[in-house]
Design a protein around this motif. Structure first.
Motif, PDB file in Angstrom:
ATOM      1  N   GLU A 258       0.749  -1.238  -0.027  1.00  0.00           N
ATOM      2  CA  GLU A 258       0.063   0.115  -0.021  1.00  0.00           C
ATOM      3  C   GLU A 258       0.985   1.298   0.045  1.00  0.00           C
ATOM      4  O   GLU A 258       1.650   1.750   1.025  1.00  0.00           O
ATOM      5  CB  GLU A 258      -0.888   0.064   1.221  1.00  0.00           C
ATOM      6  CG  GLU A 258      -1.812   1.156   1.461  1.00  0.00           C
ATOM      7  CD  GLU A 258      -2.870   1.040   2.710  1.00  0.00           C
ATOM      8  OE1 GLU A 258      -4.093   0.762   2.443  1.00  0.00           O
ATOM      9  OE2 GLU A 258      -2.203   1.320   3.523  1.00  0.00           O
ATOM     10  N   PRO A 259       0.882   2.036  -1.162  1.00  0.00           N
ATOM     11  CA  PRO A 259       1.923   3.155  -1.148  1.00  0.00           C
ATOM     12  C   PRO A 259       1.801   3.953   0.084  1.00  0.00           C
ATOM     13  O   PRO A 259       2.743   4.766   0.207  1.00  0.00           O
ATOM     14  CB  PRO A 259       1.787   3.850  -2.535  1.00  0.00           C
ATOM     15  CG  PRO A 259       0.975   2.473  -3.264  1.00  0.00           C
ATOM     16  CD  PRO A 259       0.061   1.970  -2.500  1.00  0.00           C
ATOM     17  N   ALA A 260       0.491   4.334   0.221  1.00  0.00           N
ATOM     18  CA  ALA A 260       0.557   5.581   1.213  1.00  0.00           C
ATOM     19  C   ALA A 260       1.085   5.192   2.663  1.00  0.00           C
ATOM     20  O   ALA A 260       1.025   6.231   3.363  1.00  0.00           O
ATOM     21  CB  ALA A 260      -1.117   5.883   1.590  1.00  0.00           C
ATOM     22  N   THR A 261       1.247   3.897   3.092  1.00  0.00           N
ATOM     23  CA  THR A 261       1.767   3.449   4.126  1.00  0.00           C
ATOM     24  C   THR A 261       3.088   2.644   4.270  1.00  0.00           C
ATOM     25  O   THR A 261       3.652   2.657   5.366  1.00  0.00           O
ATOM     26  CB  THR A 261       0.500   2.748   5.061  1.00  0.00           C
ATOM     27  OG1 THR A 261       0.478   1.699   4.381  1.00  0.00           O
ATOM     28  CG2 THR A 261      -0.668   3.499   5.140  1.00  0.00           C
ATOM     29  N   ALA A 457       6.044   2.049  -5.492  1.00  0.00           N
ATOM     30  CA  ALA A 457       5.415   2.662  -4.496  1.00  0.00           C
ATOM     31  C   ALA A 457       6.064   4.205  -4.609  1.00  0.00           C
ATOM     32  O   ALA A 457       5.008   5.042  -4.187  1.00  0.00           O
ATOM     33  CB  ALA A 457       5.487   2.248  -2.944  1.00  0.00           C
ATOM     34  N   ASN A 461       3.889   7.488  -5.030  1.00  0.00           N
ATOM     35  CA  ASN A 461       3.667   8.448  -4.253  1.00  0.00           C
ATOM     36  C   ASN A 461       4.529   9.924  -4.704  1.00  0.00           C
ATOM     37  O   ASN A 461       4.398  11.046  -3.975  1.00  0.00           O
ATOM     38  CB  ASN A 461       4.335   8.264  -2.936  1.00  0.00           C
ATOM     39  CG  ASN A 461       3.850   7.105  -2.137  1.00  0.00           C
ATOM     40  OD1 ASN A 461       2.544   7.120  -2.115  1.00  0.00           O
ATOM     41  ND2 ASN A 461       4.553   6.357  -1.259  1.00  0.00           N
ATOM     42  N   TYR A 465       8.673   7.335   0.227  1.00  0.00           N
ATOM     43  CA  TYR A 465       8.020   5.963   0.580  1.00  0.00           C
ATOM     44  C   TYR A 465       8.203   5.968   1.896  1.00  0.00           C
ATOM     45  O   TYR A 465       8.989   6.659   2.617  1.00  0.00           O
ATOM     46  CB  TYR A 465       8.942   4.981  -0.100  1.00  0.00           C
ATOM     47  CG  TYR A 465      10.557   4.733  -0.056  1.00  0.00           C
ATOM     48  CD1 TYR A 465      10.823   3.870   1.152  1.00  0.00           C
ATOM     49  CD2 TYR A 465      11.398   5.642  -0.434  1.00  0.00           C
ATOM     50  CE1 TYR A 465      12.153   3.564   1.536  1.00  0.00           C
ATOM     51  CE2 TYR A 465      12.628   5.453  -0.205  1.00  0.00           C
ATOM     52  CZ  TYR A 465      13.021   4.452   0.951  1.00  0.00           C
ATOM     53  OH  TYR A 465      14.280   4.285   1.134  1.00  0.00           O
ATOM     54  N   LYS A 485       6.716   4.826  10.359  1.00  0.00           N
ATOM     55  CA  LYS A 485       6.004   5.947  10.340  1.00  0.00           C
ATOM     56  C   LYS A 485       6.433   7.181   9.538  1.00  0.00           C
ATOM     57  O   LYS A 485       6.029   8.086   9.249  1.00  0.00           O
ATOM     58  CB  LYS A 485       5.456   6.441  11.575  1.00  0.00           C
ATOM     59  CG  LYS A 485       4.559   5.250  12.136  1.00  0.00           C
ATOM     60  CD  LYS A 485       3.795   5.808  13.497  1.00  0.00           C
ATOM     61  CE  LYS A 485       4.579   6.081  14.506  1.00  0.00           C
ATOM     62  NZ  LYS A 485       3.888   6.351  15.852  1.00  0.00           N
ATOM     63  N   ARG A 487       8.406   9.193   6.648  1.00  0.00           N
ATOM     64  CA  ARG A 487       8.374   9.204   5.127  1.00  0.00           C
ATOM     65  C   ARG A 487       9.794   9.737   4.633  1.00  0.00           C
ATOM     66  O   ARG A 487      10.380  10.426   5.295  1.00  0.00           O
ATOM     67  CB  ARG A 487       7.347  10.485   4.826  1.00  0.00           C
ATOM     68  CG  ARG A 487       7.362  11.068   3.524  1.00  0.00           C
ATOM     69  CD  ARG A 487       6.466  12.126   3.312  1.00  0.00           C
ATOM     70  NE  ARG A 487       6.518  13.035   2.235  1.00  0.00           N
ATOM     71  CZ  ARG A 487       5.611  13.507   1.583  1.00  0.00           C
ATOM     72  NH1 ARG A 487       4.416  13.497   1.989  1.00  0.00           N
ATOM     73  NH2 ARG A 487       5.951  14.365   0.648  1.00  0.00           N
ATOM     74  N   TYR A 494       8.964  16.612  -7.504  1.00  0.00           N
ATOM     75  CA  TYR A 494       7.644  16.387  -7.749  1.00  0.00           C
ATOM     76  C   TYR A 494       7.247  16.391  -9.157  1.00  0.00           C
ATOM     77  O   TYR A 494       6.646  15.623 -10.046  1.00  0.00           O
ATOM     78  CB  TYR A 494       6.815  17.021  -6.919  1.00  0.00           C
ATOM     79  CG  TYR A 494       5.178  16.664  -7.084  1.00  0.00           C
ATOM     80  CD1 TYR A 494       4.790  15.584  -6.300  1.00  0.00           C
ATOM     81  CD2 TYR A 494       4.408  17.378  -8.193  1.00  0.00           C
ATOM     82  CE1 TYR A 494       3.201  15.223  -6.798  1.00  0.00           C
ATOM     83  CE2 TYR A 494       3.153  16.890  -8.205  1.00  0.00           C
ATOM     84  CZ  TYR A 494       2.587  15.852  -7.518  1.00  0.00           C
ATOM     85  OH  TYR A 494       1.252  15.725  -7.898  1.00  0.00           O
ATOM     86  N   ASP A 548      -4.576   8.491  -7.038  1.00  0.00           N
ATOM     87  CA  ASP A 548      -4.746   8.066  -5.643  1.00  0.00           C
ATOM     88  C   ASP A 548      -4.810   6.491  -5.706  1.00  0.00           C
ATOM     89  O   ASP A 548      -5.510   5.837  -5.388  1.00  0.00           O
ATOM     90  CB  ASP A 548      -6.218   8.265  -5.005  1.00  0.00           C
ATOM     91  CG  ASP A 548      -6.588   8.046  -3.625  1.00  0.00           C
ATOM     92  OD1 ASP A 548      -5.812   8.057  -2.967  1.00  0.00           O
ATOM     93  OD2 ASP A 548      -7.680   7.756  -3.288  1.00  0.00           O
ATOM     94  N   LYS A 550      -3.763   2.741  -4.614  1.00  0.00           N
ATOM     95  CA  LYS A 550      -4.072   1.824  -3.398  1.00  0.00           C
ATOM     96  C   LYS A 550      -3.228   0.816  -3.295  1.00  0.00           C
ATOM     97  O   LYS A 550      -3.239  -0.090  -2.338  1.00  0.00           O
ATOM     98  CB  LYS A 550      -5.448   1.410  -3.628  1.00  0.00           C
ATOM     99  CG  LYS A 550      -6.566   2.334  -3.603  1.00  0.00           C
ATOM    100  CD  LYS A 550      -6.555   3.220  -2.353  1.00  0.00           C
ATOM    101  CE  LYS A 550      -7.718   4.392  -2.699  1.00  0.00           C
ATOM    102  NZ  LYS A 550      -7.593   5.147  -1.267  1.00  0.00           N
TER     103      LYS A 550
END
Length: 623
Positions: A258-261, A457, A461, A465, A485, A487, A494, A548, A550
């Protein structure tokens, strides 16, 4: 004078006798402890082993539980076994082993309890426990082993085993004792201090007839066992099971994040084994079979297998080139296919088209611009400077260094720098032509599969990561280790990501049409990794949806040919299954399950051809 001394001696004798009488009266009449000990002969200290923490998936499904077993201890001074054959038959063990263990126990101590039979299954013990009255001096000790709800995740869980003398010697905390179990590999090892809990002890009085007479001192000295903390994994067990099914009969790996986490959704090492094979009384037999298996099911491929990444590495090359400013996103480079073998047609390429069609020639020229940025210097002087700068930026992607996943034995991969080529060719004796294969992710570059997924990932993002991890939370407080946690930035702007991401989206129409899923925009990159020992390896990395994201995923299938076939097809099915809850292309599933990915025609793999043309060699010599 003589009389007074005589009286003093008599008084002293009387006082000493009085002390002994009082003490004897206390022992025999007043103190129940001594009375009980005298009557019973034995006070047993019974270790209470804690339940090991349970393990759940991200949706609360139980994955790992505890199953009761029993060890049998003997006190040689008390033991009297009339028929060892009958006892060994009851326990389902070899009689010679039982006799040998009894002899060892007697040699060790006549009064200390010693284990003679380990891990009697609960169902066996339940059938025979009433018969133990006839066997004086044998005491059952309750233990637990691991039980598994699913035939999956063996390489994630690892296994538990009895602590060795070497481990006891290294235990600076003095927590472990001989006979204790601890995590040996996988999560059982890396989260051992959370899972193990804390031992307790109960002191019980037993009379000469082996009848329990109650607690010693009413249990004042007893301590309760504290269960271990439960783990909630980030794994989605349904996705995991499907991934393992698709990889049956193949050699390779699947990792989904899961890329966001940075939470790992699926983690497959193929071939694998049933986790229950390394529990219970058949542990040694099964472990030996697994270690001698030529397919190495114990080898954790997502972490330990290191491969050239092939064309998926072109994404990194493109980002570094854009960040360095040596090329713009829409700058055109004409490629006639003469520098290196290529499956992309001749023509003008910008970054998007180069990614879409995976042009080898384009990325050779792009990489040359990154390495040779000082035209006033000779190529021999430029190459070490350019390569050192390149390696520094590559390392920021988590490549060439261990990512720090919460599983043991992670390899770092390899990204060559100037020191490597100085050793190989000699200082000042190498230039860009010696680095050509790095342009397309071949040569000395090595990555493991989890780094490949982490790269996907990073793309999802757009530049950062989180360390990949399998444990989502610990215990009832849902504690998360702080390192998972944070980043981590790659240092790439970007603004450089959208053009390459669009090229990845276009690639599905170019090199990976099997990966297309209706209603899901997948951004991916194929790779076909040269294998000097046989058929090339198939690799595909992707994230989805484009907006977005997932899920980020990489699939690596050894000896399966083009990346757009085995790896892209497998990843596509898994992405669809995860995002939609089902897959809608049974023809593609049948294709993957059948595992026949070889080209029926004459096989040419220009994506991984490493020959440098004579024209290129001549050009290098003139610069």
């Amino acid at each position: 004078m003589h009389d007074s001394r005589k009286y003093i001696i008599r008084i002293a004798i009387i006082l000493v006798a009085l002390v002994f009488l009082i003490k004897l009266f206390s022992i025999q009449v007043l103190d129940d402890d001594y009375k009980a000990a005298a009557e019973s002969n034995i006070i047993h200290a019974v270790t209470e082993y804690p339940y090991r923490g349970l393990i759940f998936d991200r949706n609360g499904r139980l994955l790992v539980h505890n199953e009761p077993i029993f060890d049998l201890e003997v006190v040689p001074k008390e033991v009297h076994i009339r028929d060892t054959m009958m006892l060994s038959s009851m326990l389902g063990i070899d009689n010679e082993d039982l006799v040998l263990n009894l002899q060892k126990a007697r040699r060790y101590s006549s009064i200390q309890p010693t284990t003679i039979v380990k891990q009697v299954p609960n169902q066996v013990f339940a059938q025979i426990q009433d018969q133990f009255v006839a066997y004086e001096g044998i005491y059952p000790k309750a233990r637990t082993i691991r039980g598994y709800e699913y035939n999956s995740l063996a390489n994630v869980f690892g296994y538990i085993g009895e602590v060795s003398k070497r481990q006891l010697d290294k235990d600076s905390t003095n927590y472990y004792k001989s006979g204790d179990y601890l995590g040996i590999n996988g999560l059982e090892s890396s989260y051992e201090k959370y899972l193990r809990g804390k031992r307790g002890v109960k002191y019980k009085m037993v009379n000469v007839r082996r009848v329990e007479k109650g607690s010693f001192k009413n249990g004042e000295l007893d301590t309760l066992a504290v269960p271990g903390e439960n783990l909630t994994l980030s794994i989605d067990i349904e996705l995991q099971n499907y991934a393992e099914r698709l990889m049956e009969g193949k050699i390779g790996s699947v990792v989904a994040i899961e890329p966001a986490t940075g939470e790992i959704l699926a983690f497959v090492s193929a071939p694998t084994y049933h986790p229950s094979e390394l529990t219970g009384r058949n542990f040694s037999k099964n472990f030996k079979a697994l270690t001698t298996d030529s397919l190495k099911p114990l080898f954790n491929r997502p972490l330990m297998a290191m491969y050239p990444p092939g064309s998926i590495f072109k994404i990194v090359q493109g980002l570094i080139a854009l960040e360095e400013g040596v090329i713009g996103p829409y700058d055109k480079i004409f490629c006639d296919g003469s520098l290196i073998g290529d499956h992309a047609p001749p023509g003008a390429y910008d970054m998007r088209r180069g990614i879409m069609l995976s042009s080898n020639n384009y990325f050779v020229k792009v990489f040359r611009l990154v390495i040779n940025q000082n035209p006033e210097m000779s190529q021999f002087e430029q190459a070490p400077i350019g390569l050192a700068n390149w390696k520094k930026q590559v390392n920021r992607f988590g490549l060439g260094t261990a990512l720090g996943i919460d599983l043991p034995n992670e390899k770092s991969g390899f990204m060559p720098g100037p020191e490597y080529y100085n050793r190989v060719y000699g200082t000042g004796r190498w230039k860009f032509s010696n680095l050509t294969s790095l342009s397309i992710g071949q040569g000395e570059i090595l990555m493991n599969p989890i780094q490949m997924t982490n790269l996907a990932a990073i793309m999802a993002n757009k530049g950062y990561y989180f360390k990949p991890h399998i444990v989502k939370s610990i215990g009832e407080s849902n504690y998360i280790l702080p390192e998972y946690k944070d980043r981590i930035e790659t240092g790439i702007g970007y603004e450089h990501f959208p053009i390459i991401i669009q090229g990845m989206a276009d690639a599905l129409s170019g090199t990976a049409p099997r990966a297309i899923v209706p209603d899901i925009e997948i951004c991916g990159k194929t790779g076909t990794v040269e294998n000097p020992h046989g058929e090339d390896h198939s690799v595909f990395m992707a994230f989805a949806p484009k907006e977005d994201p997932k899920i980020a995923i990489s699939v690596f299938v050894e000896n399966a040919g083009w990346g757009g076939r085995a790896a892209a097809s497998t990843a596509s099915l898994l992405i669809e299954s995860y995002l939609k809850g089902a897959h809608t292309r049974p023809w593609l599933e049948n294709y993957v399950l059948a595992g026949d990915f070889k080209d029926k025609k004459k096989k040419v793999q220009p994506e991984t051809t490493l020959e440098v043309s004579e024209e290129e060699k001549k050009e290098e010599g003139q610069q």
